[in-house]
Design an enzyme around this catalytic site. Structure first.
Site, PDB file in Angstrom:
ATOM      1  CE  LYS A  16      -3.882  -2.302   0.730  1.00 40.66           C
ATOM      2  NZ  LYS A  16      -4.376  -2.911  -0.484  1.00 40.66           N
ATOM      3  CB  SER A  17       4.526   1.836   0.306  1.00 43.14           C
ATOM      4  OG  SER A  17       4.833   1.421   1.595  1.00 43.14           O
ATOM      5  CE  LYS A  66      10.413  -3.954   7.805  1.00 44.44           C
ATOM      6  NZ  LYS A  66       9.386  -3.799   8.827  1.00 44.44           N
ATOM      7  CG  ASP A 102       8.220  -1.023  11.201  1.00 44.54           C
ATOM      8  OD1 ASP A 102       7.522  -0.407  10.366  1.00 44.54           O
ATOM      9  OD2 ASP A 102       9.039  -1.902  10.875  1.00 44.54           O
ATOM     10  N   GLY A 130      11.488  -9.863  15.203  1.00 43.21           N
ATOM     11  CA  GLY A 130      11.809  -8.513  14.745  1.00 43.21           C
ATOM     12  C   GLY A 130      10.709  -7.505  15.043  1.00 43.21           C
ATOM     13  CB  ALA A 131       7.050  -7.612  14.605  1.00 47.61           C
ATOM     14  CB  THR A 153      11.645 -19.602  21.982  1.00 45.89           C
ATOM     15  OG1 THR A 153      10.997 -20.274  20.911  1.00 45.89           O
ATOM     16  CG2 THR A 153      12.987 -20.230  22.263  1.00 45.89           C
ATOM     17  N   GLY A 239      -3.252  -3.788  12.340  1.00 45.27           N
ATOM     18  CA  GLY A 239      -2.099  -2.920  12.125  1.00 45.27           C
ATOM     19  C   GLY A 239      -2.252  -1.875  11.047  1.00 45.27           C
TER      20      GLY A 239
HETATM   21  P1  ATR Z   1       8.748 -11.029  12.829  1.00 44.94           P
HETATM   22  O1  ATR Z   1       9.847 -10.317  12.119  1.00 44.94           O
HETATM   23  O2  ATR Z   1       7.398 -10.923  12.178  1.00 44.94           O
HETATM   24  O3  ATR Z   1       8.700 -10.697  14.279  1.00 44.94           O
HETATM   25  P2  ATR Z   1      10.134 -13.468  13.424  1.00 44.94           P
HETATM   26  O4  ATR Z   1      11.356 -12.689  13.757  1.00 44.94           O
HETATM   27  O5  ATR Z   1      10.254 -14.718  12.623  1.00 44.94           O
HETATM   28  O6  ATR Z   1       9.079 -12.587  12.670  1.00 44.94           O
HETATM   29  O7  ATR Z   1       9.417 -13.820  14.798  1.00 44.94           O
HETATM   30  C1  ATR Z   1       8.209 -14.494  14.851  1.00 44.94           C
HETATM   31  C2  ATR Z   1       7.658 -14.441  16.280  1.00 44.94           C
HETATM   32  O8  ATR Z   1       6.380 -15.056  16.302  1.00 44.94           O
HETATM   33  C3  ATR Z   1       8.509 -15.215  17.296  1.00 44.94           C
HETATM   34  O9  ATR Z   1       8.420 -14.578  18.537  1.00 44.94           O
HETATM   35  C4  ATR Z   1       7.802 -16.588  17.329  1.00 44.94           C
HETATM   36  O10 ATR Z   1       7.986 -17.315  18.523  1.00 44.94           O
HETATM   37  P3  ATR Z   1       9.341 -18.222  18.728  1.00 44.94           P
HETATM   38  O11 ATR Z   1      10.426 -17.243  19.007  1.00 44.94           O
HETATM   39  O12 ATR Z   1       9.026 -19.079  19.876  1.00 44.94           O
HETATM   40  O13 ATR Z   1       9.509 -18.957  17.429  1.00 44.94           O
HETATM   41  C5  ATR Z   1       6.370 -16.127  17.247  1.00 44.94           C
HETATM   42  N1  ATR Z   1       5.440 -17.156  16.761  1.00 44.94           N
HETATM   43  C6  ATR Z   1       5.269 -17.604  15.495  1.00 44.94           C
HETATM   44  N2  ATR Z   1       4.283 -18.508  15.414  1.00 44.94           N
HETATM   45  C7  ATR Z   1       3.792 -18.630  16.687  1.00 44.94           C
HETATM   46  C8  ATR Z   1       2.746 -19.411  17.277  1.00 44.94           C
HETATM   47  N3  ATR Z   1       1.975 -20.251  16.547  1.00 44.94           N
HETATM   48  N4  ATR Z   1       2.531 -19.261  18.604  1.00 44.94           N
HETATM   49  C9  ATR Z   1       3.269 -18.414  19.340  1.00 44.94           C
HETATM   50  N5  ATR Z   1       4.276 -17.663  18.848  1.00 44.94           N
HETATM   51  C10 ATR Z   1       4.521 -17.767  17.539  1.00 44.94           C
END
Ligand code: ATR
Length: 273
Positions: A16-17, A66, A102, A130-131, A153, A239
């Site tokens: 959409k940018s 990024k 962001d 990252g988000a 985690t 968002g």
């Molecule tokens: P982004 O840049 O969108 O943040 P990312 O760096 O891959 O993407 O991080 C994804 C995040 O979503 C992580 O915190 C991940 O948890 P883990 O660190 O335990 O992997 C979380 N995540 C993804 N799928 C998930 C799920 N089904 N339930 C809970 N956390 C989830």
């Protein structure tokens, strides 16, 4: 002369940018052209250099570039450095100034548009990728009473809490340890919703009158928002506002004028139900 800007990413199918920045430019009377550049996955730097050589003044950066933008920057703002990622660049000769808007876009949406101040509130951030990382510094700057990062985690949440400890009060948690705790603002910064999954969060985290915010945009009522709705959250948001607010920050950084965001947010809003 018309100044050139672009968003760079791959894929860029539904970006959409150009719509947002084109509209900002018309509304503020800025003479600029904003395009979308889908660079090959191994061709980020070459595409940026070609754009600069052709007179490009700045770029928005989206997935998966990024981190590479972080690498090529010659000047990083503190928030870009701490986010570990860059979402906007400004070019001036050999200089590449880099920013990450962001998190501040998210905070502006929550506070200004949705009317939920962060100061003194209990805030829960789900995810430690990252988000989530990009939101931490702008969140802490608003001095919430409590900021908890919960992640599947838990070591990743702990690492973030340690890294940002000098910027304010925050703590890490596993999902199971959230039992008995409730929050005024719950933000889903996991990527779970992109696959229609639900982070393993319990309904009790949603305090009466709380805001549930889904970072993903245009996914309708995600499992997270549905859970929040069932738990009695007062307000559900996705968002879209963050998307427009981070664009407004970049626009102001590039052009020195702040565009109004409300009409664009309204135009892009997809009803949640
Ligand atoms: P982004 O840049 O969108 O943040 P990312 O760096 O891959 O993407 O991080 C994804 C995040 O979503 C992580 O915190 C991940 O948890 P883990 O660190 O335990 O992997 C979380 N995540 C993804 N799928 C998930 C799920 N089904 N339930 C809970 N956390 C989830």
């Amino acid at each position: 002369m018309t100044d050139r800007y672009a968003v760079i990413g791959n894929p860029l199918g539904h970006t959409k940018s150009p719509l947002i920045h084109g509209s900002f430019a018309r509304a503020t009377g800025q003479d600029l052209e904003y395009s979308a550049i889908e660079a090959p996955l191994d061709g980020f730097k070459a595409a940026v250099n070609a754009f600069r050589a052709a007179g490009g003044r700045g770029m928005n950066v989206t997935a998966p570039f990024k981190l590479q933008a972080f690498e090529i920057a010659t000047e990083l703002s503190e928030r870009a450095r701490l986010a570990g990622a860059v979402n906007a660049m400004k070019f001036d000769g050999e200089r590449i100034a880099a920013e990450n808007f962001d998190g501040v876009g998210l905070v502006n949406d929550i506070q200004r548009n949705l009317g939920f101040p962060l100061k003194g509130r209990r805030v829960l951030l789900l995810g430690a990728g990252g988000a989530a990382r990009g939101a931490l510094l702008p969140f802490l700057a608003q001095q919430p009473a409590e900021l908890v990062i919960a992640n599947r985690t838990s070591e990743k949440a702990q690492a973030l809490a340690t890294q940002f400890a000098s910027f304010g009060t925050l703590r890490a948690s596993g999902y199971a340890n959230l039992a008995g705790h409730s929050f005024d603002i719950v933000v889903n910064a996991t990527s779970a919703s992109l696959r229609g999954e639900l982070p393993p969060v319990r309904t009790e985290v949603f305090a009466r009158g709380c805001l549930a915010y889904e970072l993903a945009y245009g996914k309708g009522l995600t499992p997270f928002l549905r859970l929040a709705q069932g738990a009695g959250a007062a307000h559900l948001a996705d968002g879209v506002g963050m998307l427009v607010e981070q664009a407004a920050e970049a626009f102001e950084w590039w052009r020195g004028v702040r565009p109004d965001t409300r009409a664009m947010i309204e135009q892009l809003t997809v009803p949640l139900a």
